[in-house]
Enzyme design. Structure first.
Site, short mmCIF file in Angstrom:
data_model
loop_
_atom_site.label_atom_id
_atom_site.label_comp_id
_atom_site.label_asym_id
_atom_site.label_seq_id
_atom_site.Cartn_x
_atom_site.Cartn_y
_atom_site.Cartn_z
N LYS A 22 -46.33 -27.21 28.75
CA LYS A 22 -46.52 -25.38 28.48
C LYS A 22 -47.65 -25.52 28.34
O LYS A 22 -48.55 -25.18 28.81
CB LYS A 22 -45.51 -24.26 28.30
CG LYS A 22 -46.26 -23.14 28.05
CD LYS A 22 -45.47 -22.51 27.20
CE LYS A 22 -44.90 -22.36 25.79
NZ LYS A 22 -46.19 -21.52 25.43
N ASN A 23 -47.47 -26.10 26.79
CA ASN A 23 -48.75 -25.83 26.32
C ASN A 23 -50.26 -26.84 26.37
O ASN A 23 -51.27 -26.60 25.77
CB ASN A 23 -48.61 -25.43 24.56
CG ASN A 23 -48.03 -24.70 23.97
OD1 ASN A 23 -47.72 -24.11 24.60
ND2 ASN A 23 -47.08 -24.72 22.94
N CYS A 117 -48.43 -10.62 17.40
CA CYS A 117 -46.58 -10.76 17.57
C CYS A 117 -45.41 -11.29 16.74
O CYS A 117 -45.87 -11.90 15.81
CB CYS A 117 -46.99 -12.67 18.68
SG CYS A 117 -46.64 -13.68 18.29
N ARG A 122 -51.64 -14.12 13.44
CA ARG A 122 -52.28 -14.99 14.46
C ARG A 122 -53.71 -14.01 15.44
O ARG A 122 -53.96 -14.17 16.45
CB ARG A 122 -51.34 -14.84 16.42
CG ARG A 122 -50.50 -15.47 15.59
CD ARG A 122 -49.44 -16.16 16.94
NE ARG A 122 -49.39 -16.89 17.95
CZ ARG A 122 -48.67 -17.25 18.50
NH1 ARG A 122 -47.67 -16.60 19.26
NH2 ARG A 122 -49.62 -18.27 19.06
N ASP A 305 -42.57 -25.27 16.46
CA ASP A 305 -42.57 -24.93 17.26
C ASP A 305 -40.93 -26.05 17.36
O ASP A 305 -40.08 -25.52 18.49
CB ASP A 305 -43.23 -25.36 18.41
CG ASP A 305 -43.96 -24.38 18.71
OD1 ASP A 305 -45.41 -24.51 19.31
OD2 ASP A 305 -44.17 -23.91 18.07
N ARG A 397 -40.02 -17.88 28.97
CA ARG A 397 -41.42 -18.02 28.87
C ARG A 397 -41.50 -19.26 28.37
O ARG A 397 -42.93 -20.24 29.84
CB ARG A 397 -42.80 -17.05 27.82
CG ARG A 397 -41.83 -15.92 27.65
CD ARG A 397 -42.90 -14.99 26.86
NE ARG A 397 -43.95 -15.93 26.28
CZ ARG A 397 -44.90 -15.07 25.45
NH1 ARG A 397 -44.45 -14.81 24.86
NH2 ARG A 397 -45.83 -15.61 26.26
C1 EPZ Z 1 -50.50 -23.26 19.89
O1 EPZ Z 1 -50.65 -21.25 19.19
C2 EPZ Z 1 -48.83 -22.74 20.36
N1 EPZ Z 1 -49.36 -22.03 21.72
C3 EPZ Z 1 -47.84 -22.00 19.53
O2 EPZ Z 1 -46.55 -22.40 20.53
C4 EPZ Z 1 -48.57 -23.05 18.14
O3 EPZ Z 1 -46.81 -22.43 17.33
C5 EPZ Z 1 -48.63 -23.07 17.36
O4 EPZ Z 1 -49.85 -23.85 17.90
C6 EPZ Z 1 -49.09 -24.20 16.40
O5 EPZ Z 1 -49.22 -25.56 16.51
C7 EPZ Z 1 -49.83 -23.00 22.52
O6 EPZ Z 1 -50.45 -23.64 22.52
C8 EPZ Z 1 -50.33 -21.66 24.56
P1 EPZ Z 1 -53.17 -21.64 15.75
P2 EPZ Z 1 -52.09 -20.96 18.48
O7 EPZ Z 1 -54.37 -21.18 16.31
O8 EPZ Z 1 -53.27 -21.74 19.47
C9 EPZ Z 1 -54.25 -18.95 12.33
C10 EPZ Z 1 -44.84 -21.50 21.55
O9 EPZ Z 1 -44.00 -21.59 21.11
N2 EPZ Z 1 -55.22 -19.27 12.81
O10 EPZ Z 1 -52.92 -23.31 15.78
O11 EPZ Z 1 -52.18 -19.19 18.69
C11 EPZ Z 1 -52.90 -18.73 12.91
O12 EPZ Z 1 -52.25 -17.42 13.36
C12 EPZ Z 1 -46.18 -21.02 20.43
O13 EPZ Z 1 -45.24 -22.42 21.99
C13 EPZ Z 1 -56.38 -18.52 12.21
O14 EPZ Z 1 -56.12 -17.71 10.94
O15 EPZ Z 1 -51.64 -21.59 16.91
C14 EPZ Z 1 -52.04 -19.37 12.18
O16 EPZ Z 1 -51.10 -18.86 11.01
C15 EPZ Z 1 -45.97 -20.29 19.02
N3 EPZ Z 1 -57.18 -17.84 12.79
C16 EPZ Z 1 -52.54 -20.88 12.62
O17 EPZ Z 1 -54.12 -20.43 11.91
C17 EPZ Z 1 -57.51 -17.66 14.29
O18 EPZ Z 1 -58.30 -17.86 14.93
C18 EPZ Z 1 -52.34 -21.79 13.31
O19 EPZ Z 1 -52.80 -21.32 14.48
C19 EPZ Z 1 -56.90 -19.21 14.52
C20 EPZ Z 1 -55.41 -19.35 14.37
#
Ligand code: EPZ
Length: 432
Positions: A22-23, A117, A122, A305, A397
């Site tokens: 999915k990701n 969320c 996030r 995850d 989802r």
């Molecule tokens: C991706 O989300 C995945 N989703 C998530 O999978 C996964 O848990 C996550 O990466 C971490 O591996 C998809 O790929 C669609 P991040 P993403 O940006 O990109 C902070 C699932 O279960 N951050 O790597 O949104 C954020 O708050 C989902 O399939 C900022 O502060 O995660 C988090 O604490 C859930 N500012 C950390 O970084 C930003 O601009 C990592 O988030 C971006 C992120």
């Protein structure tokens, strides 16, 4: 609202096939916005989030055709809109992945801020800072991001925090920027490599995907491509833990073991027997699950995850384990539900102390987010008696027919519609 009912206590036997990631499919679909030519993706998981992304692209004027067997054909010949509305974005945060491609292709984008969320705030500040470095003008007002750029130009970008979709947004935008972009502290997930592979097939010039520094030489245009999405490493890990917690001996096919190295190594420490093949694994559960501590970190470390699923297993371990979540600030929503099933867990800050030897009993439980719902299914496989999981739309989802796949390897599991009818007996849509 649909529910899933499981009667626990049955070991798993047989073969399960893993779907596409999915990701990986979500950014791959968005990459099609970067060209007016058709992009054909195979092995796309038929999960709700992919459908939603198809609608988002359709709203921009792209032709999106879902074919049988997980093939999706996308042709963004002409974009008639560049706006991703709150109604759609609030249902799926990954919609933020249209930001980079739209600004690169159309010179502007208006995307709703995703909002928080269940698992954390996030924010997308790192995405926006990076796009500004590439020359976009960013305005945030009334809950929307408005981005504009005559033509993006390459830049040096250092991410303060590793961000998966942030890395993907920038990689897509930089592919059409003028000049070279260097991304440092980039995410290294296999899904990043998959997206880079697709973009390179489309004519992009990218080096270093999968490592922490990625170099991109922008090109004027990209062309169409055909691509096979990688297997879903989190679905794979979820079924591996299903066997570990329920007992039994299963084969997992259409997977890629090296993508979940940290998960396999950790599960071997708990006593699980894992025989790896090129695109399959044989999993045999131990008589006793040993406790083992884990901390979630960006790839190639243990993935956040898989944290909830691993916690379900540790409730059955022969001792105490400590699980530390470092990626999201509120990813323990599953703890309360596990405790209702008899688990012995104490949360102290971002660490959960799981005391094993907790015999689980079936209960009415509620899913709160995608991976928490998977965790509850796994706990139910080991619980004595019947468990009913509510709000399973979270599950759908990211998992395609996980109940049917678990039933196929021996689990006593059924899906019921809101009328209490077994989904397999549910009347065809016409009579429903
Ligand atoms: C991706 O989300 C995945 N989703 C998530 O999978 C996964 O848990 C996550 O990466 C971490 O591996 C998809 O790929 C669609 P991040 P993403 O940006 O990109 C902070 C699932 O279960 N951050 O790597 O949104 C954020 O708050 C989902 O399939 C900022 O502060 O995660 C988090 O604490 C859930 N500012 C950390 O970084 C930003 O601009 C990592 O988030 C971006 C992120």
């Amino acid at each position: 609202m649909e529910k899933i009912r499981i009667v626990g206590g049955r070991p798993l036997e047989g073969t399960v096939r893993i779907g596409g990631a999915k990701n990986a499919a979500l950014p791959d679909v968005c990459a099609a916005l970067l060209t007016e030519k058709p992009v054909i993706l195979h092995n796309v998981p038929e999960v709700r989030d992919i459908r939603t992304m198809g609608h988002v692209l359709g709203d921009f004027g792209a032709d999106v055709e879902f074919k049988v067997g997980g093939t999706v054909e996308i042709a963004a010949r002409k974009l008639t809109s560049v706006e991703a509305t709150y109604e759609l974005v609030k249902t799926m945060r990954a919609s933020v992945l249209v930001l980079g491609p739209l600004v690169a292709r159309a010179g502007r984008a208006r995307v709703s801020l995703p909002g928080g969320c269940a698992i954390g705030a996030r924010p997308i500040n790192l995405h926006l800072q990076a796009l500004e470095k590439l020359g976009a003008t960013i305005r945030v007002e009334s809950g929307y991001v408005e981005a504009q750029a005559e033509r993006l130009r390459g830049a040096e970008i250092q991410f303060d925090t590793v961000t998966v979709t942030g890395t993907e947004n920038v990689m897509m935008a930089a592919s059409l920027a003028h000049g070279e972009t260097i991304m440092r502290n980039a995410a290294q997930e296999p899904e990043i490599v998959d997206l880079a592979d697709l973009l390179i097939k489309m004519g992009a010039r990218i080096q270093g995907a999968g490592g922490s520094t990625i170099r991109i030489d922008g090109v004027p245009t990209l062309h169409g491509a055909e691509h096979h999405v990688i297997p879903d490493r989190i679905e794979t890990g979820t079924f591996v833990i299903a066997c570990a917690i329920a007992g039994g001996d299963i084969e997992v096919r259409n997977c890629h073991p090296p993508h979940l190295r940290a998960v396999i190594d950790k599960l071997r420490e708990t006593g699980l027997r894992v025989e790896e093949g090129p695109d399959n694994m044989r999993i045999r559960a131990p008589r006793t699950v040993r406790p083992s501590d884990v901390t979630t970190v960006p790839h190639p470390g243990f993935p956040t995850d898989m944290q909830a699923q691993y916690m379900a297993l540790m409730t059955q371990a022969s001792g105490t384990s400590r699980i530390t979540e470092t990626i999201f600030e509120n990813r323990y929503m599953h703890v309360a539900e596990l405790q209702r099933m008899g688990a012995n867990i104490r949360v102290d800050g971002n660490t959960a102390i799981v005391t094993g030897h907790a015999p689980l009993s079936g209960a009415q439980v509620m899913a709160t987010d995608l991976r928490a719902s998977a965790c509850l299914l796994l706990a139910a496989l080991a619980a004595r008696g019947e468990t009913v999981v509510d709000r399973i739309y979270h599950l759908d989802r990211g998992y395609y027919r996980i109940d049917e796949k678990l039933r196929g390897i021996g689990a006593d599991i059924e899906r019921f519609d809101q009328g209490g009818r077994r989904a397999t007996d549910a009347l065809p849509a016409a009579e429903a």
